[in-house]
Structures are given as structure tokens and as C-alpha cells.
Design an enzyme around this catalytic site. Structure first.
Site, PDB file in Angstrom:
ATOM      1  CG  ASP A 140       1.759  -0.033  -0.615  1.00 60.78           C
ATOM      2  OD1 ASP A 140       0.688   0.456  -1.023  1.00 60.78           O
ATOM      3  OD2 ASP A 140       2.123   0.041   0.577  1.00 60.78           O
ATOM      4  CD  GLN A 251       4.133  -2.840   1.414  1.00 54.67           C
ATOM      5  OE1 GLN A 251       3.007  -3.229   1.716  1.00 54.67           O
ATOM      6  NE2 GLN A 251       4.385  -1.565   1.155  1.00 54.67           N
ATOM      7  NE  ARG A 281       4.223  10.567   3.725  1.00 55.31           N
ATOM      8  CZ  ARG A 281       3.895   9.273   3.759  1.00 55.31           C
ATOM      9  NH1 ARG A 281       4.811   8.340   3.673  1.00 55.31           N
ATOM     10  NH2 ARG A 281       2.636   8.910   3.881  1.00 55.31           N
ATOM     11  CG  ASP A 283       5.653   4.781   4.750  1.00 54.91           C
ATOM     12  OD1 ASP A 283       4.648   5.461   4.487  1.00 54.91           O
ATOM     13  OD2 ASP A 283       5.675   3.534   4.679  1.00 54.91           O
ATOM     14  CD  GLU A 325       2.006   7.474   6.823  1.00 52.53           C
ATOM     15  OE1 GLU A 325       0.847   7.287   6.422  1.00 52.53           O
ATOM     16  OE2 GLU A 325       2.779   6.540   7.095  1.00 52.53           O
ATOM     17  CG  HIS A 394      -0.231   8.506  -0.977  1.00 51.07           C
ATOM     18  ND1 HIS A 394       0.238   9.356  -0.014  1.00 51.07           N
ATOM     19  CD2 HIS A 394       0.122   7.259  -0.589  1.00 51.07           C
ATOM     20  CE1 HIS A 394       0.851   8.652   0.920  1.00 51.07           C
ATOM     21  NE2 HIS A 394       0.795   7.379   0.598  1.00 51.07           N
ATOM     22  NE  ARG A 519      -3.897   2.506  -0.547  1.00 51.45           N
ATOM     23  CZ  ARG A 519      -2.757   2.164   0.050  1.00 51.45           C
ATOM     24  NH1 ARG A 519      -2.283   2.881   1.052  1.00 51.45           N
ATOM     25  NH2 ARG A 519      -2.076   1.098  -0.343  1.00 51.45           N
TER      26      ARG A 519
HETATM   27  C1  GLC Z   1       2.069   4.554   4.521  1.00 51.16           C
HETATM   28  C2  GLC Z   1       1.821   5.025   3.102  1.00 51.16           C
HETATM   29  C3  GLC Z   1       0.890   4.068   2.425  1.00 51.16           C
HETATM   30  C4  GLC Z   1       1.512   2.696   2.418  1.00 51.16           C
HETATM   31  C5  GLC Z   1       1.919   2.278   3.828  1.00 51.16           C
HETATM   32  C6  GLC Z   1       2.818   1.084   3.804  1.00 51.16           C
HETATM   33  O1  GLC Z   1       0.926   4.584   5.278  1.00 51.16           O
HETATM   34  O2  GLC Z   1       1.312   6.325   3.118  1.00 51.16           O
HETATM   35  O3  GLC Z   1       0.602   4.478   1.123  1.00 51.16           O
HETATM   36  O4  GLC Z   1       0.603   1.768   1.895  1.00 51.16           O
HETATM   37  O5  GLC Z   1       2.634   3.288   4.504  1.00 51.16           O
HETATM   38  O6  GLC Z   1       4.111   1.454   3.393  1.00 51.16           O
END
Ligand code: GLC
Length: 651
Positions: A140, A251, A281, A283, A325, A394, A519
Site C-alpha cells: 500500500d 493491513q 504525519r 496516518d 491525516e 498520493h 492511485r
Molecule cells: C492513509 C494513506 C493512504 C493509505 C491509508 C492506509 O490514508 O494516505 O495512502 O492507503 O492511510 O494506510
């Protein structure tokens, strides 16, 4: 609130470890005492019921102390400098770029050679996309981490990263890295042990022996990647259990109900802080707490965890700012800056994803009314916090802003979004945009949008037609979109490749590790021969690069553009033009953006709504001086034009 027992406990711990709280360590000690009550109360709020509560509380205090002890002196000095500036990260002098190290220049060893390139453009903050070990075809984009402390061999080693950080620090540049807080790769050591039946590590994840609880969760949880990873649980044959996997099947969601997980991840956060990370950052923070019967997003406990992280970081590694994020609805985003006692004590930054998407909305409709309608919510951002402002990153572009903003502008939300999706996926005749829909949900028809800035602004189509007029128009759109993010307030974060107009890259389709995720079309592989063309006068690369550079230079010249929560949107005198005023002390500047393909007329009255009324305005973009005319006269903005007007003379 002051708690004597807690104070004593901390003093005792520090004295046992020979800290000099009266001298060298006095600032650390002061920060510790100032945050101690908050740390304790947040911790208890989350974990009071846990049987290991007391043991882990002691470990938490020790972890904070160790993080500070291990902080290299160069970073302690840097912390002090940053703290002297109060919120160092609000500055107009910062501008960032987000990039994949391998796709940008090969590996970490090459990156120091590129620092001149960033300086040339005006970039001094680098967001390096995930660098830590991640399985090749199940990564990912690096957000499925199998080892939080080992740099993936593809990029180099930890030493290379440290070397880069030192080079950057010497050049007064700032480093931003990710912590993937919500999940690990299924190949992480914890997940491997869980697969083998180790109960300690099974408790690091949400694992269940049958579908009973997963079904209850699923009933109210939305799907994030409905096409490539439907559902929220994955069967693990090795241990015959179901594990929660909100994103991809590989994940695994971490279980923050277990304080061991919190402790292990806080330790990782400190590890990154002590590598010299300036902005961390975080996530996907919206997802870190799960509760049956909810969407499992934005829950109060998720905020408590972030606040707890913030307080601990403030004590031990205070120079590191936190970016949450959270790509969620505008009202929800605001909560990531902290609420109640914790206002401005949660995340220092959040992405202004709403504004980003609304700029794309305005570009497609040539109408800025939805953008304006949404500002009421966005204006609530607390003083001392900031946005990451951007046009592309991204990820995909989501259209998750409030239906109400769309209605206020006179549109039907469903039809309006349908139009936007069709416009950007090239399904409307004459649409110059070349994007693709991402994660279409067959049940709701929701979809997001993939595509590079240049392709979505029409450059790909214009190049295919070899049409000079369309090429020029697409460049004007690219620059206008970028300029708004530079002047809005916040830290602008460019996405690599956009500075020279990369169009979509379709080669991901033939890579099995990427083809399921479009993406990748907007994550370019940098071709330095193309980037060199920025030096060829007249080339497209030259035009985009030099004008982006100029816009960034203008930003750096003007402290009024720092994010002192000093934005006032102008009354909409023309539905095609977005305009706002930024002011600080006696400084004032107006920024205007014409989202229409025709010239737009703005009555001079627009500049007379706030005192002092300007007599003359200087436009930083074209260096012209305008005399503010009568109300029936107009400032004329060419198609997709930008104006940045400083008060020069006043009445
Ligand atoms: C965040 C990232 C993205 C990823 C997701 C899962 O949103 O920016 O690219 O797929 O987390 O980790």
C-alpha cells in the site's frame, strides 16, 4: 490542575536517574509537570479498567524520560529554538514537497544530491513517503509496515536516513515522516506471532474465533476500499481466526484497547522524533478506536489517544509537530485540533482536504459558491494550529464535504457530485480532465478521483491534441490551483512531479503489486531529463516550474501569509472568483482567483468592505499598481488568473 502526588512521583523518578531538575533539565522538568495531570487523566480515561493499568502507567512515565534522555543534543537545541518562536510551523517561510524516494531519485543515498533542486524551487520541508520495511507486493505504498525501525532495503539504511536528516538540518530544511498508527502489515513480527497462536500478540489486533463479533462490527462500518478490499475482516487460516482489516487484507488493525499497543507505538513515535523528524504525519488517526454499532471512525477515544501522544511529545521531544491525516468531513476535521481543555493540544496540523476538494469542485463548475459555503466550518480552526494545504497528494480526491454546502450554492448534492465524477473521469463531452474514478462503491455509487494535477487540469488532453491554446489554459489552471494553496494559510505541500507538470502514468496497470490501485497513476516515476527541461526557456516544464517558484518566492516575502488564523473571505461579488483577505497588524493583502475560462469582473466595492479602505493596490503577481475605482468600475481578471493585491495607499 496540579497533583502533588504525581509531582512527587516524577521528581523521585528523575532524581533516581540523576536528572538535574534545577539546572540542565529544568525546561524538561517544567514541561513534564505542566503536562503530567493531562497525561494521567487521558491515560486513565483510556485504560483505568485494564488489569495491567498500573504496571503500564509506570512504564509510560519511564518511556517519556528515556525518550528525552536519548534525544541527541542537536535536537534538544533545535527544540529550544523552535519553542522560542512559539509555533514555528505557522511561518510563511515554510513550503513542502511530498515524494516517494525511490520514484523520485532511486534511494536515500541519492536524495542529498537533490537538495539543491528543492532549494531552487523554494521547498524547505520534505515529506518522504513511508520508508520503513514493507512487503513488496503488499505494501500500500509503504503504509503496510512490517518493521517500524528498519528502513526498507529498497530505499537504503537507517544511516542513510540519518545522513540525509543531518544534511537537511545544515541547510535549515525540515523533515516530515509518517507513523502508520492504525495498522501493521500482516508480516510484522507481532502479526506473525499472532498467526502462530501467541495470545499476547493476538491481543495486539482485533482477532475473533468466529464471525459473530465481526458481523456486528461490519453492520455499521463503511468500506474503505470496496473494490479492492471489500469488508472489514479477513480470515487467517494459520490460526483459524478473523482479524480486523479496515484497509487492505494485508493491513491488520492494531487494538488500542490494549495499553501495551499504545506503549509500543508511542515508543516508535519517540524513535522517529529522535531521528530528527520535525513533523510527524500520523496516518489515518480517525480509525484508531473501534466500537461496535459505530462507523469506527472519529470516536472520542481516538481523540484521547492523540491528545495523550501530543502531551507526551510536548514533554520529551517538543520540537516535533504532529499532523493528523484525518480526511473526514469538515466539522469532524476540526476536532483533530483538540476540543475543550485540549484546544490546540492535539494535532498541530491537519490536511485541508475540504478546501482541496472544493478547489477541484470550483474548477469543474467554474463556480466558487460551494467553496465559499464551506468556509464557515473551516474558519473554526483554532489559533496556533495549521493546515497542510495542497492540490494533490498520493491519495485520491474525495468529495466528502457537506451536502449542505452544495445545497447552499443551489445544487442538488447527488447530481452535483455525479457531474464532478463525470467531469474528472472524462465522461463529459469537452471535459479536458483526464482522471479515473477510484474505489467506486457499487452500493452507494460513491467514488473518489485519481489523476495528476496536470492531467486533471487538462494538460494531458491538450498535449494529445497538440493544441497550444488548451496547453496554455491548462498551465494557467495548474498555477491558479497551486497559488490558492500557497496563499490560503497553512503549510503548502506540493506533490512531486507537479512542479513540472507530470501527466498520468499508466504503467502501474502492468504491475501486479499496483494494478488493483489506480492511485498509482498519479505517483510518477521521475525522469530527470524531463525535469531538466525546466531550464529550457519556453518549455512546459519551464513555464510551470518558474512560475511555481515565483509564487513560492512571493509567499516567503510576505509574513502576512503566515497562518495566524488571519483569513477573511470576501463577499462573493462574482460567482467565478474566490477571494480572501489576509491581515496581520497593519499589513493586509487580498488574494483573488478566477475559476472561469472567461475574464471576470470584480467591482472595486469588494475592496471597500473593510477599513482602512485602499486607494492603491499593488499586485505581486504582475507587479502592477491599481487605483481603486468607483463601485461601478471593475478590476478585470483574465481567465484562470491570480491576483495578490497588497494595500499600498489608503484613505
Ligand atoms: C492513509 C494513506 C493512504 C493509505 C491509508 C492506509 O490514508 O494516505 O495512502 O492507503 O492511510 O494506510
Amino acid at each position: 490542575m496540579y497533583k502533588k502526588n504525581l509531582h512527587n512521583q516524577i521528581v523521585e523518578l528523575l532524581q533516581q536517574q540523576s536528572f538535574n531538575i534545577a539546572k540542565n533539565d529544568s525546561a524538561f522538568f517544567a514541561r513534564f509537570i505542566a503536562n503530567a495531570t493531562a497525561i494521567e487523566s487521558l491515560y486513565q480515561q483510556l485504560y483505568a479498567q485494564h488489569p495491567e493499568n498500573n504496571r503500564i502507567w509506570k512504564q509510560l512515565l519511564q518511556l517519556i524520560i528515556t525518550a528525552y534522555q536519548q534525544r541527541p543534543s542537536a535536537f534538544v537545541e533545535r527544540d529550544t529554538k523552535k519553542l522560542q518562536q512559539e509555533q514555528w510551523f505557522l511561518s510563511n517561510e515554510l513550503a513542502g514537497m511530498s515524494l516517494y524516494v525511490d520514484r523520485f531519485c532511486g534511494d536515500l543515498q541519492q536524495l542529498p544530491n537533490k537538495l539543491d533542486y528543492f532549494r531552487e524551487l523554494g521547498i524547505n520541508v520534505l515529506h518522504l513517503m513511508p520508508l520503513f520495511e514493507s512487503p513488496l507486493h503488499e505494501s500500500d505504498g509503504g503504509y503496510a509496515v512490517s518493521n517500524f525501525r528498519k528502513v526498507d532495503e529498497r530505499f537504503g539504511t537507517l544511516q542513510h536516513l540519518q545522513q540525509l536528516q543531518q544534511n537537511m538540518q545544515q541547510q535549515e530544511m525540515f523533515l516530515m515522516l509518517d507513523i502508520v498508527l492504525n495498522h501493521t502489515s500482516h508480516q510484522h513480527e507481532w502479526a506473525q506471532k499472532a498467526k502462530q497462536g501467541d495470545e499476547k500478540y493476538q491481543d495486539f489486533y482485533y482477532m475473533f474465533t468466529d464471525r459473530q463479533i465481526p458481523d456486528q462490527f461490519d453492520a455499521s462500518m463503511p468500506e474503505i476500499f470496496p473494490e479492492s478490499a471489500p469488508g472489514n475482516f479477513t480470515y487467517v487460516p494459520e490460526c483459524n481466526q478473523w482479524v480486523m482489516t479496515v484497509f487492505h487484507q494485508y493491513q491488520w488493525d492494531l487494538n488500542y484497547r490494549n495499553p501495551e499497543v499504545f506503549l509500543a507505538m508511542l515508543d516508535t513515535i519517540f524513535f522517529y522524533a529522535n531521528l530528527g523528524v520535525d513533523i510527524l504525519r500520523i496516518d489515518a488517526p480517525a480509525f484508531i478506536w473501534k466500537e461496535i454499532g459505530t462507523t469506527c471512525q472519529n470516536l472520542p477515544q481516538a481523540h484521547a489517544i492523540l491528545q495523550l501522544i501530543k502531551c507526551c511529545v510536548e514533554v520529551a521531544t517538543p520540537g516535533m509537530a504532529l499532523l493528523g491525516e484525518a480526511i473526514v468531513a469538515p466539522k469532524k476535521i476540526m476536532q483533530y485540533f483538540g476540543t475543550g481543555l485540549y484546544v490546540a493540544h492535539e494535532c498541530d496540523f491537519a490536511y485541508n482536504a475540504t478546501q482541496m476538494a472544493l478547489q477541484w469542485d470550483a474548477l469543474a463548475t467554474q463556480d466558487v459558491r460551494v467553496m465559499l459555503a464551506a468556509q464557515e466550518d473551516l474558519a473554526r480552526k483554532p489559533y496556533g494550529t495549521s493546515w497542510i494545504t495542497y492540490t494533490r497528494c498520493h491519495d485520491d480526491i474525495g468529495l466528502g464535504y457537506e451536502d449542505n454546502s452544495i445545497r447552499k450554492a443551489g445544487y442538488n448534492p447527488y447530481e452535483h457530485r455525479r457531474y464532478l465524477k463525470n467531469y474528472y473521469s472524462g465522461n463529459i463531452e469537452n471535459s479536458p480532465a483526464r482522471g479515473t474514478l477510484f474505489s467506486i462503491n457499487p452500493k452507494t455509487q460513491d467514488a473518489r478521483i485519481s489523476g495528476t494535477l496536470a492531467s486533471l487540469c487538462g494538460l494531458e488532453a491538450a498535449l494529445a491534441k497538440q493544441n497550444e491554446v488548451f496547453i496554455a489554459e491548462s498551465i494557467a489552471k495548474i498555477l491558479m490551483m497551486q497559488a490558492q494553496t500557497f496563499f490560503l494559510g497553512g503549510l503548502p505541500m506540493l506533490f512531486y512531479g507537479d512542479e513540472v507538470g507530470y501527466t498520468n502514468d499508466y504503467t502501474y496497470l502492468s504491475d501486479p503489486g499496483k494494478s488493483y490501485d489506480n492511485r498509482w497513476m498519479h505517483r510518477p516515476l521521475i525522469d530527470w531529463i524531463k525535469n531538466e527541461k525546466r531550464n529550457t526557456v519556453g518549455s512546459i516544464e519551464y513555464q510551470i516550474f518558474t512560475q511555481t517558484q515565483q509564487l513560492l518566492q512571493i509567499r516567503k516575502q510576505l509574513p502576512v501569509l503566515s497562518d495566524y488564523s488571519n483569513i477573511t473571505w470576501l463577499t462573493p461579488h462574482n460567482i467565478h472568483v474566490a477571494g480572501f483577505m489576509r491581515s496581520y497588524g497593519s499589513e493586509r493583502i487580498y488574494a483573488l482567483f478566477n475559476y472561469s475560462n472567461k475574464a471576470a469582473y470584480i467591482t472595486w466595492h469588494a475592496f471597500k468592505e473593510h477599513v482602512p479602505v485602499p486607494k492603491k493596490l499593488f499586485n505581486y503577481i504582475n507587479q502592477q499598481v491599481y487605483t481603486v475605482g468607483a463601485d461601478y468600475e471593475y478590476l478585470i481578471l483574465p481567465p484562470y488568473d491570480i491576483a495578490l493585491l497588497a494595500l499600498q495607499e489608503q484613505y
